[in-house]
Write a protein that holds these residues in place. Structure first.
Motif, PDB file in Angstrom:
ATOM      1  N   LEU A  81       3.868   0.803  -4.228  1.00  0.00           N
ATOM      2  CA  LEU A  81       2.561   0.555  -3.659  1.00  0.00           C
ATOM      3  C   LEU A  81       1.597   1.606  -4.197  1.00  0.00           C
ATOM      4  N   GLY A  82       0.653   1.163  -5.018  1.00  0.00           N
ATOM      5  CA  GLY A  82      -0.350   2.059  -5.557  1.00  0.00           C
ATOM      6  C   GLY A  82      -1.671   1.852  -4.841  1.00  0.00           C
ATOM      7  N   LEU A  83      -2.365   2.944  -4.590  1.00  0.00           N
ATOM      8  CA  LEU A  83      -3.635   2.901  -3.889  1.00  0.00           C
ATOM      9  C   LEU A  83      -4.714   3.599  -4.704  1.00  0.00           C
ATOM     10  N   PHE A  84      -5.944   3.108  -4.592  1.00  0.00           N
ATOM     11  CA  PHE A  84      -7.090   3.755  -5.231  1.00  0.00           C
ATOM     12  C   PHE A  84      -8.303   3.562  -4.332  1.00  0.00           C
ATOM     13  N   VAL A  85      -9.042   4.627  -4.092  1.00  0.00           N
ATOM     14  CA  VAL A  85     -10.275   4.569  -3.311  1.00  0.00           C
ATOM     15  C   VAL A  85     -11.440   4.914  -4.242  1.00  0.00           C
ATOM     16  N   ALA A 129      -2.207  -2.013  -4.941  1.00  0.00           N
ATOM     17  CA  ALA A 129      -1.265  -2.712  -5.812  1.00  0.00           C
ATOM     18  C   ALA A 129      -0.111  -3.182  -4.934  1.00  0.00           C
ATOM     19  N   ASP A 130      -0.062  -4.476  -4.675  1.00  0.00           N
ATOM     20  CA  ASP A 130       0.943  -5.085  -3.811  1.00  0.00           C
ATOM     21  C   ASP A 130       2.052  -5.658  -4.689  1.00  0.00           C
ATOM     22  N   ARG A 131       3.051  -4.828  -4.965  1.00  0.00           N
ATOM     23  CA  ARG A 131       4.098  -5.184  -5.925  1.00  0.00           C
ATOM     24  C   ARG A 131       4.851  -6.449  -5.542  1.00  0.00           C
ATOM     25  N   PHE A 132       5.265  -6.555  -4.295  1.00  0.00           N
ATOM     26  CA  PHE A 132       6.140  -7.650  -3.905  1.00  0.00           C
ATOM     27  C   PHE A 132       5.420  -8.988  -3.778  1.00  0.00           C
ATOM     28  N   ILE A 186      -3.295  -7.598  -6.672  1.00  0.00           N
ATOM     29  CA  ILE A 186      -4.134  -6.445  -6.363  1.00  0.00           C
ATOM     30  C   ILE A 186      -5.112  -6.914  -5.304  1.00  0.00           C
ATOM     31  N   GLN A 187      -5.174  -6.153  -4.223  1.00  0.00           N
ATOM     32  CA  GLN A 187      -6.091  -6.513  -3.144  1.00  0.00           C
ATOM     33  C   GLN A 187      -7.180  -5.454  -2.997  1.00  0.00           C
ATOM     34  N   SER A 198      -1.410 -12.968 -14.585  1.00  0.00           N
ATOM     35  CA  SER A 198      -0.071 -13.071 -14.017  1.00  0.00           C
ATOM     36  C   SER A 198       0.531 -11.679 -13.879  1.00  0.00           C
ATOM     37  N   LEU A 199       0.734 -11.252 -12.651  1.00  0.00           N
ATOM     38  CA  LEU A 199       1.358  -9.956 -12.381  1.00  0.00           C
ATOM     39  C   LEU A 199       2.777 -10.193 -11.897  1.00  0.00           C
ATOM     40  N   ARG A 200       3.672  -9.291 -12.280  1.00  0.00           N
ATOM     41  CA  ARG A 200       5.062  -9.433 -11.846  1.00  0.00           C
ATOM     42  C   ARG A 200       5.539  -8.247 -11.024  1.00  0.00           C
ATOM     43  N   GLY A 201       4.941  -7.117 -11.192  1.00  0.00           N
ATOM     44  CA  GLY A 201       5.366  -5.939 -10.440  1.00  0.00           C
ATOM     45  C   GLY A 201       4.333  -4.836 -10.494  1.00  0.00           C
ATOM     46  N   PRO A 202       3.087  -5.124 -10.045  1.00  0.00           N
ATOM     47  CA  PRO A 202       2.059  -4.079 -10.113  1.00  0.00           C
ATOM     48  C   PRO A 202       2.432  -2.885  -9.247  1.00  0.00           C
ATOM     49  N   ARG A 203       2.419  -1.708  -9.860  1.00  0.00           N
ATOM     50  CA  ARG A 203       2.809  -0.497  -9.134  1.00  0.00           C
ATOM     51  C   ARG A 203       1.643   0.445  -8.878  1.00  0.00           C
ATOM     52  N   ASP A 204       0.597   0.349  -9.707  1.00  0.00           N
ATOM     53  CA  ASP A 204      -0.531   1.260  -9.518  1.00  0.00           C
ATOM     54  C   ASP A 204      -1.804   0.585  -9.994  1.00  0.00           C
ATOM     55  N   VAL A 205      -2.921   1.028  -9.445  1.00  0.00           N
ATOM     56  CA  VAL A 205      -4.227   0.493  -9.799  1.00  0.00           C
ATOM     57  C   VAL A 205      -5.230   1.645  -9.816  1.00  0.00           C
ATOM     58  N   LYS A 206      -6.086   1.659 -10.824  1.00  0.00           N
ATOM     59  CA  LYS A 206      -7.141   2.665 -10.966  1.00  0.00           C
ATOM     60  C   LYS A 206      -8.383   1.980 -11.507  1.00  0.00           C
ATOM     61  N   LEU A 207      -9.542   2.563 -11.207  1.00  0.00           N
ATOM     62  CA  LEU A 207     -10.803   2.123 -11.781  1.00  0.00           C
ATOM     63  C   LEU A 207     -11.432   3.301 -12.498  1.00  0.00           C
ATOM     64  N   ASP A 208     -12.138   3.013 -13.601  1.00  0.00           N
ATOM     65  CA  ASP A 208     -12.855   4.084 -14.274  1.00  0.00           C
ATOM     66  C   ASP A 208     -14.313   4.094 -13.804  1.00  0.00           C
TER      67      ASP A 208
END
Length: 69
Positions: free
Chosen positions: A1-5, A14-17, A21-22, A44-54
């Motif tokens: 579970l990856g989070l970014f604020v 990042a909702d892997r299961f 991405i929400q 198509s995502l299969r296992g998103p673990r992290d999310v970041k924005l620039d």
């Protein structure tokens, strides 16, 4: 579970299961799926673990099951 604020205090998850991405907007009780099934972007995502924005709000997702960013 990856989070970014971001600077607006919006939360990206990042909702892997559930393979998505929400986005939880500041002050809103419900999330919006922005990437994944039925999302704004239908990648198509299969296992998103992290999310970041620039600084330009480009989204970067590490998808471990696809071995890509």
């Amino acid at each position: 579970l990856g989070l970014f604020v971001d600077l607006n205090f919006d939360l990206y998850v990042a909702d892997r299961f559930n393979r998505r991405i929400q986005l939880f907007k500041q002050g809103q009780p419900n999330a919006t799926t922005i990437v994944g099934n039925n999302g704004v972007y239908s990648w198509s995502l299969r296992g998103p673990r992290d999310v970041k924005l620039d600084a330009n709000r480009n989204i970067f997702i590490s998808d471990s099951d696809h071995s890509v960013i």
